[in-house]
Design a protein around this motif. Structure first.
Motif, short mmCIF file in Angstrom:
data_model
loop_
_atom_site.label_atom_id
_atom_site.label_comp_id
_atom_site.label_asym_id
_atom_site.label_seq_id
_atom_site.Cartn_x
_atom_site.Cartn_y
_atom_site.Cartn_z
N GLN A 157 0.83 -1.21 0.00
CA GLN A 157 0.00 0.00 0.00
C GLN A 157 0.86 1.25 0.00
O GLN A 157 0.60 2.22 -0.73
CB GLN A 157 -0.91 0.00 1.22
N ALA A 158 1.93 1.26 0.80
CA ALA A 158 2.82 2.41 0.84
C ALA A 158 3.48 2.64 -0.52
O ALA A 158 3.62 3.78 -0.98
CB ALA A 158 3.89 2.22 1.92
N ARG A 159 3.87 1.54 -1.18
CA ARG A 159 4.53 1.67 -2.49
C ARG A 159 3.57 2.21 -3.54
O ARG A 159 3.99 2.91 -4.47
CB ARG A 159 5.08 0.31 -2.91
N THR A 160 2.30 1.90 -3.41
CA THR A 160 1.31 2.44 -4.33
C THR A 160 1.03 3.91 -4.04
O THR A 160 1.02 4.75 -4.94
CB THR A 160 0.00 1.63 -4.24
N GLN A 161 0.84 4.22 -2.77
CA GLN A 161 0.48 5.59 -2.40
C GLN A 161 1.61 6.59 -2.67
O GLN A 161 1.35 7.75 -2.97
CB GLN A 161 0.06 5.65 -0.94
N VAL A 162 2.87 6.13 -2.56
CA VAL A 162 3.98 7.05 -2.73
C VAL A 162 4.15 7.47 -4.19
O VAL A 162 4.92 8.40 -4.49
CB VAL A 162 5.28 6.41 -2.18
N GLN A 163 3.42 6.83 -5.10
CA GLN A 163 3.44 7.30 -6.48
C GLN A 163 2.88 8.73 -6.59
O GLN A 163 3.16 9.42 -7.56
CB GLN A 163 2.66 6.35 -7.38
N ASP A 164 2.11 9.13 -5.62
CA ASP A 164 1.68 10.53 -5.51
C ASP A 164 2.81 11.30 -4.85
O ASP A 164 3.19 11.02 -3.70
CB ASP A 164 0.40 10.61 -4.67
N VAL A 165 3.38 12.25 -5.55
CA VAL A 165 4.55 12.97 -5.05
C VAL A 165 4.26 13.71 -3.76
O VAL A 165 5.15 13.96 -2.94
CB VAL A 165 5.10 13.92 -6.14
N ARG A 166 2.99 14.04 -3.52
CA ARG A 166 2.61 14.68 -2.26
C ARG A 166 2.81 13.73 -1.09
O ARG A 166 3.20 14.15 0.01
CB ARG A 166 1.16 15.16 -2.32
N VAL A 167 2.55 12.45 -1.31
CA VAL A 167 2.76 11.45 -0.27
C VAL A 167 4.26 11.25 -0.05
O VAL A 167 4.73 11.17 1.10
CB VAL A 167 2.09 10.12 -0.65
N ALA A 168 5.02 11.17 -1.12
CA ALA A 168 6.47 11.02 -0.99
C ALA A 168 7.07 12.17 -0.19
O ALA A 168 7.95 11.97 0.65
CB ALA A 168 7.11 10.94 -2.37
#
Length: 257
Positions: A157-168
């Motif tokens: 889930q973290a690897r998917t969500q971090v595709q949003d640069v805001r999450v990164a």
């Protein structure tokens, strides 16, 4: 007339509800050959009671009969690790209810995920012997209960969500360098990115003014030293104040194929 509380009987057997917590953070890798690198760590406890006495497990426990699920999650987090609601923000990951997952009785667990900037050192309490930050990609497969499965799902889930640069960017200080942002992706995705290609793609998501419709802004910060390279950086970034209003598609940095 009796004033006692009524009792209810049901043909359905009783079962318990629990919460399990996956707290992920990026922390420096303690390895001489990987100086400056970050790794994805997870908070794990050493269980202080049966079942699975002494085994590593995610923090968590039983939900009280009069307790909200989210309140139970934050209570268990603080009791077993010392981390407080001000340290992390939990979001539901999913529910896990395979028969036999807990030898004590039938249980259904609601798992919670948090990741980002978490600097505090966990301190064990309640029924935990110890609490540690440990590398999420180098853990034994025999975690207590079905916690290996929950952790696997949380990292995915973290690897998917971090595709949003805001999450990164949530893993980083308010002002950060291009190299620091690249280290976030490398740590979460577990791979090494081509630096020039990463720079080109991220700068395409970067604007120069607060009214820009891109999630990142270049900022004036002469002389900022990149903590990953110990060199001054010419690409210093921050989140656009309007980033949360932008559509998700305009904030994506996809995993390279």
């Amino acid at each position: 007339m009796s004033t006692s509380e009524p009792t209810y009987q049901s043909k359905h057997p009783p079962f318990a509800v629990t919460v399990d917590l996956v707290v992920l953070a990026l922390r420096p890798v303690e390895s001489a050959d990987r100086a400056g690198r970050l790794g994805l760590d997870v908070v794990l406890i050493e269980r202080g009671e049966a079942p699975h006495l002494g085994a590593l497990a995610l923090p968590g426990g039983f939900v009280h009969v009069d307790e909200d699920l989210e309140a139970a999650a934050y209570r268990e987090l603080e009791e077993e690790t010392g981390l407080r609601p001000s340290d992390v923000r939990l979001a539901q990951l999913g529910a896990y209810g395979s028969p036999g997952r807990d030898p004590r009785m039938r249980t259904v667990s609601v798992a919670w995920l948090a990741f980002g900037r978490v600097d505090r050192t966990p301190h064990a309490g309640s029924d935990a012997r110890a609490a540690h930050w440990l590398p999420a990609d180098r853990l034994p497969a025999d975690l207590a209960f079905d916690h290996a499965k929950i952790l696997h799902d949380a990292v995915a889930q973290a690897r998917t969500q971090v595709q949003d640069v805001r999450v990164a960017a949530s893993f980083l200080p308010p002002v950060f360098t291009l190299s620091q942002l690249r280290r976030v992706y490398e740590a979460v995705w577990g791979l090494e990115l081509d630096a020039p290609n990463f720079q080109r793609r991220i700068l395409a998501l970067t604007g120069g003014a607060a009214g820009d419709q891109r999630p990142l802004l270049r900022t004036e910060a002469d002389g900022i030293v990149d903590t990953t390279t110990s060199r001054r950086s010419k690409h210093v970034l921050k989140l656009n104040p309007r980033a949360h209003d932008l559509p998700t598609q305009s904030c994506r940095f996809d995993l390279p194929r």
